[in-house]
Design a protein around this motif. Structure first.
Motif, PDB file in Angstrom:
ATOM      1  N   SER A 250       3.611  79.890  17.192  1.00  0.00           N
ATOM      2  CA  SER A 250       2.783  79.227  16.180  1.00  0.00           C
ATOM      3  C   SER A 250       3.601  78.345  15.244  1.00  0.00           C
ATOM      4  O   SER A 250       3.046  77.628  14.423  1.00  0.00           O
ATOM      5  CB  SER A 250       1.999  80.263  15.362  1.00  0.00           C
ATOM      6  OG  SER A 250       2.899  81.076  14.630  1.00  0.00           O
TER       7      SER A 250
ATOM      8  N   ARG B 138       4.870  75.613  18.835  1.00  0.00           N
ATOM      9  CA  ARG B 138       3.552  75.059  19.166  1.00  0.00           C
ATOM     10  C   ARG B 138       3.661  73.815  20.040  1.00  0.00           C
ATOM     11  O   ARG B 138       2.797  73.564  20.868  1.00  0.00           O
ATOM     12  CB  ARG B 138       2.725  74.819  17.911  1.00  0.00           C
ATOM     13  CG  ARG B 138       3.142  73.686  17.055  1.00  0.00           C
ATOM     14  CD  ARG B 138       2.136  73.483  15.899  1.00  0.00           C
ATOM     15  NE  ARG B 138       2.595  72.448  15.016  1.00  0.00           N
ATOM     16  CZ  ARG B 138       3.095  72.649  13.808  1.00  0.00           C
ATOM     17  NH1 ARG B 138       3.176  73.872  13.325  1.00  0.00           N
ATOM     18  NH2 ARG B 138       3.491  71.637  13.079  1.00  0.00           N
TER      19      ARG B 138
ATOM     20  N   ARG C 258       2.198  73.680  23.887  1.00  0.00           N
ATOM     21  CA  ARG C 258       1.356  72.584  24.383  1.00  0.00           C
ATOM     22  C   ARG C 258       1.911  72.037  25.713  1.00  0.00           C
ATOM     23  O   ARG C 258       1.169  71.822  26.666  1.00  0.00           O
ATOM     24  CB  ARG C 258       1.269  71.465  23.349  1.00  0.00           C
ATOM     25  CG  ARG C 258       0.337  70.343  23.763  1.00  0.00           C
ATOM     26  CD  ARG C 258       0.230  69.242  22.721  1.00  0.00           C
ATOM     27  NE  ARG C 258      -0.143  69.777  21.423  1.00  0.00           N
ATOM     28  CZ  ARG C 258       0.451  69.450  20.275  1.00  0.00           C
ATOM     29  NH1 ARG C 258       1.447  68.584  20.256  1.00  0.00           N
ATOM     30  NH2 ARG C 258       0.051  69.963  19.139  1.00  0.00           N
TER      31      ARG C 258
ATOM     32  N   GLN D 152      -2.287  85.599  16.086  1.00  0.00           N
ATOM     33  CA  GLN D 152      -3.314  84.584  16.264  1.00  0.00           C
ATOM     34  C   GLN D 152      -2.677  83.204  16.285  1.00  0.00           C
ATOM     35  O   GLN D 152      -1.638  82.983  15.681  1.00  0.00           O
ATOM     36  CB  GLN D 152      -4.328  84.653  15.131  1.00  0.00           C
ATOM     37  CG  GLN D 152      -5.052  85.979  15.080  1.00  0.00           C
ATOM     38  CD  GLN D 152      -6.021  86.056  13.919  1.00  0.00           C
ATOM     39  OE1 GLN D 152      -6.187  85.112  13.163  1.00  0.00           O
ATOM     40  NE2 GLN D 152      -6.664  87.198  13.779  1.00  0.00           N
ATOM     41  N   GLY D 153      -3.310  82.318  16.994  1.00  0.00           N
ATOM     42  CA  GLY D 153      -2.847  80.945  17.084  1.00  0.00           C
ATOM     43  C   GLY D 153      -3.950  80.079  17.649  1.00  0.00           C
ATOM     44  O   GLY D 153      -5.089  80.522  17.784  1.00  0.00           O
ATOM     45  N   SER D 154      -3.607  78.871  18.006  1.00  0.00           N
ATOM     46  CA  SER D 154      -4.590  77.941  18.567  1.00  0.00           C
ATOM     47  C   SER D 154      -5.200  78.511  19.837  1.00  0.00           C
ATOM     48  O   SER D 154      -4.502  79.065  20.677  1.00  0.00           O
ATOM     49  CB  SER D 154      -3.920  76.605  18.886  1.00  0.00           C
ATOM     50  OG  SER D 154      -3.369  76.044  17.727  1.00  0.00           O
ATOM     51  N   ALA D 155      -6.497  78.352  19.958  1.00  0.00           N
ATOM     52  CA  ALA D 155      -7.202  78.847  21.141  1.00  0.00           C
ATOM     53  C   ALA D 155      -6.980  77.893  22.307  1.00  0.00           C
ATOM     54  O   ALA D 155      -7.356  76.724  22.237  1.00  0.00           O
ATOM     55  CB  ALA D 155      -8.686  78.982  20.838  1.00  0.00           C
ATOM     56  N   TRP D 156      -6.309  78.373  23.331  1.00  0.00           N
ATOM     57  CA  TRP D 156      -6.063  77.609  24.555  1.00  0.00           C
ATOM     58  C   TRP D 156      -6.481  78.485  25.723  1.00  0.00           C
ATOM     59  O   TRP D 156      -6.140  79.673  25.752  1.00  0.00           O
ATOM     60  CB  TRP D 156      -4.582  77.293  24.709  1.00  0.00           C
ATOM     61  CG  TRP D 156      -3.977  76.408  23.685  1.00  0.00           C
ATOM     62  CD1 TRP D 156      -3.577  76.767  22.440  1.00  0.00           C
ATOM     63  CD2 TRP D 156      -3.684  75.031  23.818  1.00  0.00           C
ATOM     64  NE1 TRP D 156      -3.038  75.682  21.794  1.00  0.00           N
ATOM     65  CE2 TRP D 156      -3.094  74.601  22.617  1.00  0.00           C
ATOM     66  CE3 TRP D 156      -3.852  74.101  24.845  1.00  0.00           C
ATOM     67  CZ2 TRP D 156      -2.672  73.296  22.416  1.00  0.00           C
ATOM     68  CZ3 TRP D 156      -3.429  72.808  24.643  1.00  0.00           C
ATOM     69  CH2 TRP D 156      -2.854  72.418  23.438  1.00  0.00           C
TER      70      TRP D 156
ATOM     71  N   TRP E 133      -2.580  85.738  22.948  1.00  0.00           N
ATOM     72  CA  TRP E 133      -1.804  85.875  21.716  1.00  0.00           C
ATOM     73  C   TRP E 133      -1.550  87.344  21.416  1.00  0.00           C
ATOM     74  O   TRP E 133      -2.451  88.183  21.558  1.00  0.00           O
ATOM     75  CB  TRP E 133      -2.543  85.234  20.548  1.00  0.00           C
ATOM     76  CG  TRP E 133      -2.446  83.746  20.577  1.00  0.00           C
ATOM     77  CD1 TRP E 133      -3.314  82.884  21.167  1.00  0.00           C
ATOM     78  CD2 TRP E 133      -1.398  82.947  20.022  1.00  0.00           C
ATOM     79  NE1 TRP E 133      -2.872  81.599  21.009  1.00  0.00           N
ATOM     80  CE2 TRP E 133      -1.706  81.600  20.312  1.00  0.00           C
ATOM     81  CE3 TRP E 133      -0.235  83.231  19.313  1.00  0.00           C
ATOM     82  CZ2 TRP E 133      -0.887  80.551  19.907  1.00  0.00           C
ATOM     83  CZ3 TRP E 133       0.572  82.182  18.911  1.00  0.00           C
ATOM     84  CH2 TRP E 133       0.252  80.860  19.205  1.00  0.00           C
TER      85      TRP E 133
END
Length: 87
Positions: free
Chosen positions: A9, A14, A18, A35-39, A44
Protein backbone atom coordinates in the motif's frame (compact mmCIF):
# COMPACT_ATOMS: atom_id res chain seq x y z
CA UNK A 1 3.16 -16.60 -10.69
CA UNK A 2 1.89 -16.11 -7.13
CA UNK A 3 3.69 -13.28 -5.35
CA UNK A 4 3.68 -12.07 -1.73
CA UNK A 5 4.21 -8.30 -1.79
CA UNK A 6 5.04 -6.82 1.62
CA UNK A 7 4.27 -3.10 1.88
CA UNK A 8 1.93 -3.09 -1.11
CA UNK A 9 0.00 0.00 0.00
CA UNK A 10 3.04 2.29 0.13
CA UNK A 11 4.43 4.47 -2.65
CA UNK A 12 6.78 1.87 -4.15
CA UNK A 13 4.60 -1.12 -3.35
CA UNK A 14 1.44 0.23 -4.98
CA UNK A 15 3.29 0.92 -8.23
CA UNK A 16 4.81 -2.56 -8.19
CA UNK A 17 1.39 -4.02 -7.35
CA UNK A 18 -0.10 -2.29 -10.40
CA UNK A 19 2.70 -3.55 -12.69
CA UNK A 20 2.57 -7.14 -11.40
CA UNK A 21 -1.22 -7.18 -11.64
CA UNK A 22 -1.06 -5.91 -15.23
CA UNK A 23 1.24 -8.84 -16.06
CA UNK A 24 -1.38 -11.27 -14.74
CA UNK A 25 0.30 -12.39 -11.52
CA UNK A 26 -1.72 -13.66 -8.56
CA UNK A 27 -0.86 -11.44 -5.62
CA UNK A 28 -1.03 -11.60 -1.84
CA UNK A 29 -0.48 -8.00 -0.77
CA UNK A 30 0.18 -6.79 2.75
CA UNK A 31 -0.38 -3.53 4.56
CA UNK A 32 -0.55 -2.65 8.25
CA UNK A 33 -4.36 -2.55 8.09
CA UNK A 34 -4.77 -5.50 5.74
CA UNK A 35 -6.65 -3.28 3.31
CA UNK A 36 -5.71 -1.68 0.04
CA UNK A 37 -7.00 -0.95 -3.44
CA UNK A 38 -9.52 -3.49 -4.67
CA UNK A 39 -8.01 -5.42 -7.58
CA UNK A 40 -9.32 -8.71 -8.95
CA UNK A 41 -6.89 -11.49 -8.06
CA UNK A 42 -5.30 -9.56 -5.16
CA UNK A 43 -5.71 -10.90 -1.63
CA UNK A 44 -4.92 -8.39 1.15
CA UNK A 45 -3.52 -9.47 4.54
CA UNK A 46 -2.57 -7.42 7.60
CA UNK A 47 1.15 -7.29 8.39
CA UNK A 48 2.72 -4.77 10.75
CA UNK A 49 6.50 -5.24 10.68
CA UNK A 50 6.96 -3.44 14.02
CA UNK A 51 4.52 -5.85 15.66
CA UNK A 52 6.10 -8.81 13.88
CA UNK A 53 9.47 -7.87 15.41
CA UNK A 54 8.05 -8.55 18.89
CA UNK A 55 5.43 -11.20 18.06
CA UNK A 56 6.42 -13.81 15.48
CA UNK A 57 2.88 -15.23 15.50
CA UNK A 58 1.49 -11.89 14.23
CA UNK A 59 1.72 -13.07 10.60
CA UNK A 60 1.67 -16.56 9.18
CA UNK A 61 4.01 -16.68 6.18
CA UNK A 62 2.53 -18.63 3.27
CA UNK A 63 4.42 -21.91 2.75
CA UNK A 64 4.76 -21.12 -0.97
CA UNK A 65 6.58 -17.82 -0.35
CA UNK A 66 10.18 -18.39 -1.44
CA UNK A 67 11.37 -14.78 -1.39
CA UNK A 68 9.97 -11.75 0.36
CA UNK A 69 10.81 -8.20 -0.53
CA UNK A 70 9.74 -5.29 1.63
CA UNK A 71 8.66 -2.42 -0.61
CA UNK A 72 9.31 0.54 1.62
CA UNK A 73 11.71 3.43 1.60
CA UNK A 74 13.44 3.99 4.92
CA UNK A 75 14.18 7.45 6.18
CA UNK A 76 17.11 8.17 8.55
CA UNK A 77 14.78 8.18 11.58
CA UNK A 78 13.12 4.90 10.57
CA UNK A 79 13.71 1.83 12.78
CA UNK A 80 13.77 -0.28 9.59
CA UNK A 81 17.05 0.26 7.70
CA UNK A 82 16.88 0.19 3.91
CA UNK A 83 19.35 -2.71 3.83
CA UNK A 84 16.83 -5.01 5.57
CA UNK A 85 15.75 -7.85 3.32
CA UNK A 86 14.24 -11.18 4.24
CA UNK A 87 14.74 -14.18 2.00
Amino acid sequence: MRILLVGASGFIGRHLLRALHAEGHSLVATSRSGQGSAWPGVEWRALDLALLATDAAHFRWPPWALAISRMSLSLPASPWPISTCSV
